[in-house]
Design a protein around this motif. Structure first.
Motif, PDB file in Angstrom:
ATOM      1  N   THR A  25      37.247  47.238  41.029  1.00 44.15           N
ATOM      2  CA  THR A  25      36.778  48.608  40.775  1.00 44.15           C
ATOM      3  C   THR A  25      35.697  48.614  39.691  1.00 44.15           C
ATOM      4  OG1 THR A  25      39.068  49.280  41.180  1.00 44.15           O
ATOM      5  CG2 THR A  25      37.633  50.922  40.186  1.00 44.15           C
ATOM      6  N   MET A  26      35.988  48.003  38.548  1.00 46.85           N
ATOM      7  CA  MET A  26      35.093  48.103  37.402  1.00 46.85           C
ATOM      8  C   MET A  26      33.934  47.114  37.462  1.00 46.85           C
ATOM      9  SD  MET A  26      36.315  50.631  35.897  1.00 46.85           S
ATOM     10  CE  MET A  26      35.402  50.685  34.368  1.00 46.85           C
ATOM     11  N   GLY A  27      34.242  45.850  37.791  1.00 43.67           N
ATOM     12  CA  GLY A  27      33.200  44.821  37.814  1.00 43.67           C
ATOM     13  C   GLY A  27      32.076  45.181  38.782  1.00 43.67           C
ATOM     14  N   THR A  42      38.169  45.270  28.819  1.00 43.11           N
ATOM     15  CA  THR A  42      39.599  45.570  28.734  1.00 43.11           C
ATOM     16  C   THR A  42      39.861  47.029  28.354  1.00 43.11           C
ATOM     17  OG1 THR A  42      41.701  44.998  27.700  1.00 43.11           O
ATOM     18  CG2 THR A  42      39.756  44.735  26.323  1.00 43.11           C
ATOM     19  N   SER A  43      40.934  47.589  28.934  1.00 42.56           N
ATOM     20  CA  SER A  43      41.298  48.980  28.645  1.00 42.56           C
ATOM     21  C   SER A  43      42.081  49.084  27.345  1.00 42.56           C
ATOM     22  CB  SER A  43      42.193  49.536  29.753  1.00 42.56           C
ATOM     23  OG  SER A  43      41.575  49.451  30.984  1.00 42.56           O
ATOM     24  N   SER A  44      42.659  47.964  26.893  1.00 43.61           N
ATOM     25  CA  SER A  44      43.590  48.103  25.770  1.00 43.61           C
ATOM     26  C   SER A  44      43.853  46.824  24.975  1.00 43.61           C
ATOM     27  CB  SER A  44      44.938  48.593  26.313  1.00 43.61           C
ATOM     28  OG  SER A  44      45.421  47.677  27.272  1.00 43.61           O
ATOM     29  N   LEU A  60      45.531  35.765  31.341  1.00 44.98           N
ATOM     30  CA  LEU A  60      44.415  35.531  32.273  1.00 44.98           C
ATOM     31  C   LEU A  60      43.072  35.670  31.551  1.00 44.98           C
ATOM     32  CD1 LEU A  60      43.675  35.526  35.538  1.00 44.98           C
ATOM     33  CD2 LEU A  60      43.076  37.867  35.002  1.00 44.98           C
ATOM     34  N   LYS A  61      42.945  36.742  30.754  1.00 44.46           N
ATOM     35  CA  LYS A  61      41.678  36.970  30.058  1.00 44.46           C
ATOM     36  C   LYS A  61      41.438  35.888  28.990  1.00 44.46           C
ATOM     37  CE  LYS A  61      41.372  42.020  30.733  1.00 44.46           C
ATOM     38  NZ  LYS A  61      40.242  42.249  31.615  1.00 44.46           N
ATOM     39  N   ALA A  62      42.531  35.453  28.335  1.00 46.46           N
ATOM     40  CA  ALA A  62      42.385  34.407  27.316  1.00 46.46           C
ATOM     41  C   ALA A  62      41.812  33.136  27.955  1.00 46.46           C
ATOM     42  CB  ALA A  62      43.745  34.113  26.677  1.00 46.46           C
ATOM     43  N   THR A 115      41.308  41.257  36.041  1.00 48.49           N
ATOM     44  CA  THR A 115      42.609  41.929  35.968  1.00 48.49           C
ATOM     45  C   THR A 115      43.117  42.027  34.523  1.00 48.49           C
ATOM     46  OG1 THR A 115      42.969  40.833  38.078  1.00 48.49           O
ATOM     47  CG2 THR A 115      44.892  41.860  37.075  1.00 48.49           C
ATOM     48  N   GLU A 116      43.734  43.179  34.203  1.00 45.08           N
ATOM     49  CA  GLU A 116      44.217  43.438  32.830  1.00 45.08           C
ATOM     50  C   GLU A 116      45.465  42.606  32.536  1.00 45.08           C
ATOM     51  OE1 GLU A 116      42.569  45.084  30.672  1.00 45.08           O
ATOM     52  OE2 GLU A 116      43.846  46.208  29.312  1.00 45.08           O
ATOM     53  N   ASN A 117      45.255  41.410  32.016  1.00 43.14           N
ATOM     54  CA  ASN A 117      46.367  40.509  31.710  1.00 43.14           C
ATOM     55  C   ASN A 117      45.906  39.586  30.582  1.00 43.14           C
ATOM     56  OD1 ASN A 117      47.569  37.729  31.986  1.00 43.14           O
ATOM     57  ND2 ASN A 117      48.837  38.789  33.493  1.00 43.14           N
ATOM     58  N   VAL A 166      31.066  37.498  39.621  1.00 47.97           N
ATOM     59  CA  VAL A 166      31.983  36.381  39.881  1.00 47.97           C
ATOM     60  C   VAL A 166      33.381  36.907  40.206  1.00 47.97           C
ATOM     61  CG1 VAL A 166      33.080  34.345  38.831  1.00 47.97           C
ATOM     62  CG2 VAL A 166      30.725  34.940  38.227  1.00 47.97           C
ATOM     63  N   ASP A 167      34.019  36.308  41.190  1.00 48.96           N
ATOM     64  CA  ASP A 167      35.438  36.597  41.437  1.00 48.96           C
ATOM     65  C   ASP A 167      36.074  35.316  41.982  1.00 48.96           C
ATOM     66  OD1 ASP A 167      36.905  39.636  41.752  1.00 48.96           O
ATOM     67  OD2 ASP A 167      37.980  37.923  42.584  1.00 48.96           O
ATOM     68  N   ILE A 168      37.396  35.226  41.853  1.00 55.13           N
ATOM     69  CA  ILE A 168      38.074  34.053  42.425  1.00 55.13           C
ATOM     70  C   ILE A 168      38.255  34.232  43.929  1.00 55.13           C
ATOM     71  CG2 ILE A 168      39.350  32.979  40.504  1.00 55.13           C
ATOM     72  CD1 ILE A 168      41.629  34.971  41.094  1.00 55.13           C
TER      73      ILE A 168
HETATM   74  P1  NAD Z   1      40.759  45.369  39.902  1.00 54.08           P
HETATM   75  O1  NAD Z   1      42.149  44.960  40.214  1.00 54.08           O
HETATM   76  O2  NAD Z   1      40.106  46.393  40.772  1.00 54.08           O
HETATM   77  O3  NAD Z   1      39.782  44.083  39.871  1.00 54.08           O
HETATM   78  C1  NAD Z   1      40.076  42.923  39.173  1.00 54.08           C
HETATM   79  C2  NAD Z   1      39.334  41.763  39.836  1.00 54.08           C
HETATM   80  O4  NAD Z   1      39.449  40.611  38.996  1.00 54.08           O
HETATM   81  C3  NAD Z   1      39.912  41.377  41.213  1.00 54.08           C
HETATM   82  O5  NAD Z   1      38.886  41.419  42.192  1.00 54.08           O
HETATM   83  C4  NAD Z   1      40.438  39.957  40.985  1.00 54.08           C
HETATM   84  O6  NAD Z   1      40.315  39.119  42.132  1.00 54.08           O
HETATM   85  C5  NAD Z   1      39.529  39.490  39.851  1.00 54.08           C
HETATM   86  N1  NAD Z   1      40.039  38.328  39.121  1.00 54.08           N
HETATM   87  C6  NAD Z   1      41.317  38.034  38.780  1.00 54.08           C
HETATM   88  N2  NAD Z   1      41.360  36.851  38.115  1.00 54.08           N
HETATM   89  C7  NAD Z   1      40.083  36.404  38.025  1.00 54.08           C
HETATM   90  C8  NAD Z   1      39.475  35.239  37.465  1.00 54.08           C
HETATM   91  N3  NAD Z   1      40.204  34.306  36.861  1.00 54.08           N
HETATM   92  N4  NAD Z   1      38.144  35.095  37.578  1.00 54.08           N
HETATM   93  C9  NAD Z   1      37.391  36.031  38.200  1.00 54.08           C
HETATM   94  N5  NAD Z   1      37.911  37.153  38.759  1.00 54.08           N
HETATM   95  C10 NAD Z   1      39.234  37.341  38.671  1.00 54.08           C
HETATM   96  O7  NAD Z   1      40.777  45.852  38.371  1.00 54.08           O
HETATM   97  P2  NAD Z   1      39.807  46.908  37.653  1.00 54.08           P
HETATM   98  O8  NAD Z   1      40.408  48.273  37.776  1.00 54.08           O
HETATM   99  O9  NAD Z   1      38.391  46.654  38.071  1.00 54.08           O
HETATM  100  O10 NAD Z   1      40.011  46.473  36.122  1.00 54.08           O
HETATM  101  C11 NAD Z   1      39.300  45.392  35.558  1.00 54.08           C
HETATM  102  C12 NAD Z   1      39.303  45.529  34.065  1.00 54.08           C
HETATM  103  O11 NAD Z   1      38.701  46.783  33.703  1.00 54.08           O
HETATM  104  C13 NAD Z   1      40.697  45.551  33.448  1.00 54.08           C
HETATM  105  O12 NAD Z   1      40.656  44.909  32.196  1.00 54.08           O
HETATM  106  C14 NAD Z   1      40.981  47.042  33.287  1.00 54.08           C
HETATM  107  O13 NAD Z   1      41.907  47.300  32.275  1.00 54.08           O
HETATM  108  C15 NAD Z   1      39.603  47.538  32.903  1.00 54.08           C
HETATM  109  N6  NAD Z   1      39.328  48.964  33.152  1.00 54.08           N
HETATM  110  C16 NAD Z   1      39.784  49.567  34.283  1.00 54.08           C
HETATM  111  C17 NAD Z   1      39.482  50.925  34.494  1.00 54.08           C
HETATM  112  C18 NAD Z   1      39.930  51.624  35.751  1.00 54.08           C
HETATM  113  O14 NAD Z   1      39.817  52.866  35.822  1.00 54.08           O
HETATM  114  N7  NAD Z   1      40.389  50.920  36.766  1.00 54.08           N
HETATM  115  C19 NAD Z   1      38.706  51.631  33.547  1.00 54.08           C
HETATM  116  C20 NAD Z   1      38.238  50.963  32.414  1.00 54.08           C
HETATM  117  C21 NAD Z   1      38.560  49.618  32.215  1.00 54.08           C
END
Ligand code: NAD
Length: 293
Positions: A11-13, A117-119, A95-97, A90-92, A30-32
């Motif tokens: 969604t965000m990327g 990151t959201s938090s 994983l992010k570390a 993904t918010e984890n 980039v995505d996995i």
């Molecule tokens: P999402 O689930 O839509 O997308 C996450 C993507 O990350 C997935 O496509 C997944 O395959 C990919 N991914 C996972 N591990 C990976 C890795 N090792 N290398 C590369 N890609 C990897 O999530 P999202 O909603 O886009 O959220 C992403 C970040 O943005 C989170 O930190 C979230 O907290 C933050 N955020 C989300 C919102 C929201 O409204 N959804 C708003 C602001 C911030």
């Protein structure tokens, strides 16, 4: 700053890549998962078309923007030339570390590292790199091409130069940078998520149904979208993880996630992205059906 790599194409990327490409930056997304990258490119093209219809963009500008956008499943090669990496995976925390360690290993020494990151703690993520002064939070709002705020989070070790560069970049893509300090939920989600959690709790206790809660907040408070619909839009898994961070970080019961939210995430009903949350999006995503709880 010219070359930007965005990690995570959900969604965000995808939205972040869209905005930077539109304003002339060279992007590697980039995505996995290749499927996530394919979907992101489709979504970006649709969103550019929407901007053309609105008269915000021309067809030539769309073509030029798309030509600046590359995709990759290899983080190491995608960050090798980057001036800035924006992590939006993904918010984890774990994983992010790991992603931050990998970026730090493969990106040029001058490259700045931002996270959407959201938090999660910017300071803690920065500690996984050898360049904590160059690490910063760049919290875009959803949907990125439309929302103008970028919450800029300064970690304990973020330098003035990094803050200045990222603030300037945010202005260049015609968004508004507002600075927050690095505490759980920062500013935006510390205020938003307890409100969403309270709306879920109100539903859980049977005080109002989905429609009543959302309509009251729209008509009574002037919110453009009710809190339950907004939770579906953000993703219930994202909402839960932000609340967990607030709850753990401050140790206060007022941030404890509602049991109904936990159940919905456990059931895989995550909102718009799974077509089911507080509303059912399967028949008409624009006019979803409120569900009974
Ligand atoms: P999402 O689930 O839509 O997308 C996450 C993507 O990350 C997935 O496509 C997944 O395959 C990919 N991914 C996972 N591990 C990976 C890795 N090792 N290398 C590369 N890609 C990897 O999530 P999202 O909603 O886009 O959220 C992403 C970040 O943005 C989170 O930190 C979230 O907290 C933050 N955020 C989300 C919102 C929201 O409204 N959804 C708003 C602001 C911030």
């Amino acid at each position: 700053m010219k070359k930007i790599t965005v990690i995570g194409s959900g969604t965000m990327g995808s939205g972040i890549a869209h905005c930077f490409a539109q304003y002339g930056f060279d992007i590697v997304l980039v995505d996995i998962r290749q499927a996530a990258l394919d979907l992101a490119l489709e979504k970006i093209a649709v969103n550019f078309d929407r901007q053309i219809k609105k008269g915000v963009l021309t067809l030539d500008q769309k073509k030029a923007s798309l030509s600046r956008l590359a995709t990759s499943t290899s983080l190491s090669s995608a960050v090798a030339q980057a001036d800035l990496v924006v992590e939006a995976a993904t918010e984890n925390q774990a994983l992010k570390a790991k992603i931050f360690q990998d970026i730090d290993t493969h990106a040029p020494a001058t490259c700045l590292l931002a996270t959407n990151t959201s938090s999660l703690s910017i300071t803690a993520l920065a500690a996984h790199t050898k360049r904590p002064a160059q690490v910063i939070g760049m919290h875009f709002m959803n949907p990125v091409p439309i929302m103008r705020l970028v919450e800029i989070i300064r970690g304990q070790n973020t330098s003035d130069a990094t803050l200045a560069a990222i603030t300037q970049l945010t202005t260049k893509i015609e968004k508004v940078p507002l600075v927050a300090r690095d505490y759980p939920g920062f500013v935006a989600n510390r205020i938003l998520l307890p409100m969403i959690n309270e709306a879920i709790e109100t539903l859980f206790q049977g005080v109002g149904d989905v429609e009543a809660i959302d309509e009251m907040m729209k008509l009574g408070m002037g919110h453009p979208m009710g809190p339950l619909r907004l939770a579906d839009f953000i993703g219930l898994d994202v909402c839960l993880s932000v609340l967990e961070v607030l709850h753990q970080g401050f140790g206060k019961d007022k941030y404890a996630p509602c049991p109904l939210l936990r159940n919905m995430v456990a059931a895989g009903n995550l909102g718009v992205k799974t077509q089911r949350g507080f509303y059912d999006y399967s028949t008409d995503p624009k006019h979803p059906t409120p569900l009974q709880f």
